[in-house]
Design an enzyme around this catalytic site. Structure first.
Site, short mmCIF file in Angstrom:
data_model
loop_
_atom_site.label_atom_id
_atom_site.label_comp_id
_atom_site.label_asym_id
_atom_site.label_seq_id
_atom_site.Cartn_x
_atom_site.Cartn_y
_atom_site.Cartn_z
CG HIS B 51 -1.98 0.98 1.21
ND1 HIS B 51 -3.14 0.80 0.49
CD2 HIS B 51 -2.08 2.20 1.81
CE1 HIS B 51 -3.91 1.87 0.66
NE2 HIS B 51 -3.29 2.72 1.45
CD GLU B 96 -5.55 7.53 -1.21
OE1 GLU B 96 -4.41 7.96 -1.43
OE2 GLU B 96 -6.21 7.84 -0.21
CG HIS B 98 -10.57 3.63 2.06
ND1 HIS B 98 -11.08 3.95 3.28
CD2 HIS B 98 -9.24 3.79 2.18
CE1 HIS B 98 -10.10 4.31 4.09
NE2 HIS B 98 -8.98 4.22 3.44
NE ARG B 119 -6.86 12.99 6.43
CZ ARG B 119 -7.86 12.11 6.54
NH1 ARG B 119 -9.09 12.54 6.72
NH2 ARG B 119 -7.64 10.81 6.46
CG ASP B 120 -4.12 12.28 -0.45
OD1 ASP B 120 -3.30 12.44 0.48
OD2 ASP B 120 -4.38 11.17 -0.94
CG ASN B 502 -3.46 5.40 -12.40
OD1 ASN B 502 -3.14 5.48 -11.23
ND2 ASN B 502 -2.57 5.22 -13.35
#
Lengths: 231, 742
Positions: B51, B96, B98, B119-120, B502
């Site tokens: 990860h 992203e 999850h 947050r990114d 991506n």
């Protein structure tokens, strides 16, 4: 000259949309009011915007109602000053007892965001003064707790007093069970206090005011306010 | 030398339990020159997990095009890609996954996915203005699938709605390959003034290091490691690895973070996602080529007596690490006080490259920052790959094997009510799509979401796309199609494709056949991104989306694409406008039904090649659409995708309760003409008076096109046969998904 004040609670998220609608689209003087302050900065029209004040983990609006600024807002309203709550702002007004009724979970128990239609009940209040009575206004809702409730006796009273401002309807203006998005009693979408100086509604007129977004049905509410307040 | 009291040394067995390979344990010993203690080993186990380290993917990811005409920050340089949209503004955007947490705890798993991706964006100084998501679930007949989708959608809604950023687009796809492993990919895009961005870096010995936001709890410990393995019956034991979200804290953190940047006191900032304090301290230090001393006992915690490694590894949400200019601590403290958020100094920047973590004045871990991170000492593996047998098998499919159905009405009905095609309003009505008053697609539907940039002439177009069935059929072609379709949607909405993020969701990379899918997808993505000049600015890789009993999911390389509309008046819509308008299709009808929803779920033929696709033809069609939109002669533009031409026409007609009458091509099978999913086709409608202009324009551009028919009052008519009335079609299309969920 009138001055608008938009209260920012922690978790408010429609505050900037409201400010944009009033300042950039309607060309009005608007200031931000911080929840911890105790000063209305000489504003004569106070707006409680939408959002999730304090996260709304408890009942919506139940904590925001105790914010320091709310003492001043309540004073302002008691003196006949104008206060307008949209969505979470409406929930806060209900919690503060400034308008009658309560907002329960939507009957489907889900958050709903979509365009709905509402129509004004009368032209007797500042907010509805300039709205054509038979016109269905397309205005979006976005809430999980917008199911208006009031006890039967009080319902009769607010109806008689002309405190019901808006009801959900279909695109032709017919008030039907199918056009009620959240289970609100009598399709009620917005109400005011007895003095008709404090208004609350679940739909978001500030989201239907920018021509770029292809729907300006909400503008007539702001125009109603301005045509009278500015006189 | 290590002087820590945490003297208990580790063994290769402990390393294996933490998810490290024996050779990785040996490598750590070489880096440190000694055997790591448990805390240090824990640090390596998360930082070298799939990860965080991308150890099995990075070699191939490096082959993707990174640079384009509009790039401000290249892939991997920052938390998200940054694209110059002109006028002194940049757009930060990223997608992203999850997946693993959502498989176990759909509500919190999905909610924290939304929190993390936002947050990114704001950790770079950009204010998020739009969110999207891409979801995959299993068979909707299963109670478990219903539980998963209800939880995931509520999680995304509750978090995103309270956070207050509109969800403007997304996709939902169902296939039994996702029964155990649903995919939850979240995307966010934000706007920042050029020059006001913040970097995830740390430098300047003596500068204080602050932790801000929520207190640190025991949630999400070893989450990154958990996301780096297959799902098994024992996965429920990993439940503590799932984090818990608090969108209210995130909203406060957003406002406070953007306000604190304005003080000019910030050296660098990074959010805490996977691997928490460990990851943010090591990545920032490695990037700024400095060390750090961190006093873990100063970290505000939710529970008492948390162990040093628990504090280091906690993935508690809504936290940031900020490195501040010496002497400016008070400036940032004031901002966080205003927003009632924690803001505590927990360390300082040091010379050199050591990360030294202390607990009550005792050194508990001492590791070189560089050794932990991607691009530094983290392992990089070259994996074997092997073409699976099904690939050659699929190529044997020939449309002639399948007899054409005499009656096409049942097919049309099947498709319009299929959950992969029917309206997803049950899902998206639960998301606030209008907060922010920037979503231009609410009242003007378009193939990609158009988001207004207030105060400018511009808008951006956003799209997430991946037909994983195509990628499974042929990874290289399928992934090129995913990029092309995203670009096509942006072009059909009046935008210029600009850049890609991506989210690569695959099975176990140690399985050579899975890795073959991965390699093919990267090749296809690279080729298409080069063609459209849309560099890949970042994203993430999610391997191990497979279970012990059901095997890997379809290879699902979700493409998130950003497009720019320099003039928002160029925005185009997909809905038919007037009865009597003429309908054309740009592109070519093909005798192809491969990998279509039609062949897959109506005929239940599951192994067919990817649909017809040619990258150059695709490019030419898109250029023609751009010109047609700019010349203001088209009334609507909608691309042909899942469900084929019939579904495209139906979707354009339903919006204003109109109908259509079209005629098929005698040289093409009628089922292929209507329901085939051959690529590079776009349906446009024109007013009668503009018909000759359109023909002239398309002929000049040497692109193929055919006249289909015209817009009518209320019936869907094909070759003089009525397949549907718009009222019936609309009812079926709108309610299919909610009926299946009952």
């Amino acid at each position: 000259m009138s001055k608008f004040g938009v209260v920012i609670f922690p978790g408010s998220n429609c505050d900037q949309d409201m400010i944009y609608a009033l300042r950039n689209i309607m060309g009005q003087d608007v200031v931000e009011l911080w929840h911890k302050d105790k000063d209305l900065k000489n504003c004569d029209f106070i707006i409680l915007p939408g959002g999730f004040s304090h996260g709304d983990y408890l009942r919506s609006g139940a904590i925001a109602r105790f914010a320091p600024i709310m003492e001043k807002v309540i004073d302002h309203a008691a003196k006949g000053g104008y206060v307008f709550g949209v969505c979470n702002g409406f929930q806060i007004l209900c919690e503060a007892g400034l308008v009658p009724g309560a907002l329960l979970h939507n009957t489907e128990r889900r958050f709903i965001c979509k365009n709905v239609f509402i129509k004004a009940e009368h032209n007797e209040s500042l907010l509805t003064s300039g709205i054509p009575l038979n016109k269905a206004l397309k205005i979006p809702i976005a809430h999980g707790e917008g199911n208006y409730f009031i006890d039967a006796k009080s319902l009769e009273k607010i109806k008689k007093n002309g405190q019901v401002l808006f009801r959900y309807c279909d695109d032709k203006g017919n008030v039907t069970p199918e056009s009620n998005p959240n289970g609100s009693l009598d399709n009620i979408a917005g109400v005011c206090n007895v003095g008709k100086n404090v208004f609350g509604m679940m739909p978001h007129p500030e989201r239907a005011s920018d021509p770029v977004l292809g729907n300006t049905d909400g503008m007539v509410l702001f125009q109603s306010i301005l045509s009278t307040v500015l006189q | 030398m290590m002087t820590a009291t945490n003297e208990e040394l580790t063994t290769v067995d402990t390393a294996k339990k933490l998810g490290l390979l024996p050779e990785e344990f040996e490598k750590i010993k070489v880096v440190l020159g000694r055997t790591p203690n448990f805390t240090e080993l824990s640090i390596y186990s998360v930082m070298w997990s799939e990860h965080c380290s991308y150890k099995n993917s990075i070699l191939w990811l490096k082959t993707l095009p990174k640079d384009g005409p509009h790039m401000l920050a290249k892939a991997g340089e920052e938390n998200a890609g940054l694209v110059d949209i002109g006028g002194g503004l940049g757009c930060a955007f990223k997608i992203e996954s999850h997946n693993h947490p959502s498989a176990l705890e759909p509500y919190q798993g999905a909610a924290t996915g939304v929190g993390g991706i936002n947050r990114d964006i704001f950790t770079m100084g950009a204010r998020p203005i739009a969110q999207l998501n891409s979801l995959r679930f299993g068979d909707l007949k299963l109670e478990k699938t219903k539980w998963l989708i209800k939880g995931v959608v509520k999680g995304i809604g509750d978090y995103g709605n309270a956070f207050g950023i509109p969800t403007v687009g997304g996709e939902v796809f169902f296939d039994e390959c996702y029964n155990t492993n649903p995919l939850v990919n979240a995307m966010s895009a934000g706007i920042v003034k050029a020059g006001e961005t913040v970097s995830a870096t740390s430098y300047g010995a003596g500068n204080p290091v602050f932790i801000v936001g929520s207190a640190t709890g025991k949630d999400g410990i070893h989450g990154a490691a958990f996301a780096s393995k297959d799902i098994t019956e024992d996965s429920a034991k990993d439940l503590p690895a799932v984090q818990v979200g608090d969108p209210f804290q995130e909203k406060l953190l957003l406002e406070a973070s953007l306000e604190v940047i304005k003080t000019g006191a910030v050296i660098g900032m990074q959010d805490m996602g996977a691997a928490g304090i460990t990851c943010s301290t090591s990545e920032m230090s490695a990037k700024g080529k400095h060390g750090m001393k961190i006093w873990l006992d100063k970290v505000p915690t939710r529970q008492s007596n948390m162990k040093d490694w628990e504090i280091l590894l906690s993935e508690s949400q809504e936290r940031m690490l900020i490195v501040v200019k010496k002497g400016k601590g008070k400036d940032i403290q004031k901002v966080f006080d205003k927003w009632d958020l924690n803001c505590v100094q927990i360390g300082e920047v040091t010379k050199g490259d050591r990360l030294q973590y202390f607990m009550n004045n005792e050194l508990v871990a001492d590791v070189p920052a560089e050794s932990l991170v991607l691009g530094g000492g983290a392992p990089v593996y070259k994996r074997e790959f092997k073409e699976p047998a099904y690939f050659a098998e699929a190529k044997k499919f020939n449309i002639d094997q399948l007899e054409e159905p005499k009656d096409l009405k049942p097919v049309a009905k099947h498709l319009l009510s299929h959950p992969n095609i029917a309206s997803k309003r049950w899902v998206f009505n639960q998301y606030d799509s209008m907060v922010g008053t920037v979503n231009m697609s609410t009242n003007a539907p378009s193939d990609a979401a158009i988001v207004n940039i207030k105060g400018t002439n511009k808008a951006i177009a956003l799209k997430v796309d991946c037909n994983a069935r195509y990628v499974n059929a042929d990874p290289e072609t399928g992934c090129a199609i995913a990029v092309s379709e995203a670009a096509r949607n942006i072009v059909c909405s009046g935008g210029e494709p600009s850049a890609v993020t991506n989210c690569l969701n695959f099975g176990n990379p140690y399985n050579p056949e899975v890795y073959w899918q991965f390699v093919g997808a990267i090749k296809g993505m690279g080729a298409a991104c080069l063609k459209f000049q849309t560099p890949v600015t970042g994203g993430n890789v999610s391997f191990y989306n497979q279970s012990s009993y059901e095997g890997p999911v379809f290879p699902t390389p979700t493409i998130g694409m950003l497009g720019i509309l320099p003039d928002k008046a160029n925005a185009m819509t997909l809905d038919f406008k007037n009865e009597g308008d003429i309908i054309y299709m740009i592109g070519e009808a093909k005798n192809d039904i491969a990998s279509s929803e039609y062949v897959y779920s109506f005929h239940k033929i599951k192994n067919t090649p990817a649909p017809y696709f040619n990258l150059d033809e695709e490019y030419n069609v898109q250029q023609a659409v751009k010109v047609a939109i700019k010349s203001k002669i088209v009334q609507s533009v909608h691309d042909v995708s899942d469900g084929g031409l019939f579904v495209t026409l139906a979707e354009s007609a339903i919006v204003h309760n109109l109908g259509f009458e079209i005629f098929t091509d005698k040289n093409i099978r009628k089922d292929a003409f209507l329901f085939g999913e051959a690529q590079s086709r776009v349906v446009v409608s024109v007013k009668k008076e503009h018909e000759t202009d359109l023909i002239k324009l398309l002929k000049n551009l040497e692109v193929k096109f055919i006249k289909l028919g015209f817009v009518t009052g209320s019936e869907f008519k094909v070759d003089n046969e009525t397949l549907f009335t718009v009222a019936d079609a609309r009812d079926l299309y709108d309610t299919a998904l909610e009926n299946l969920l009952k």
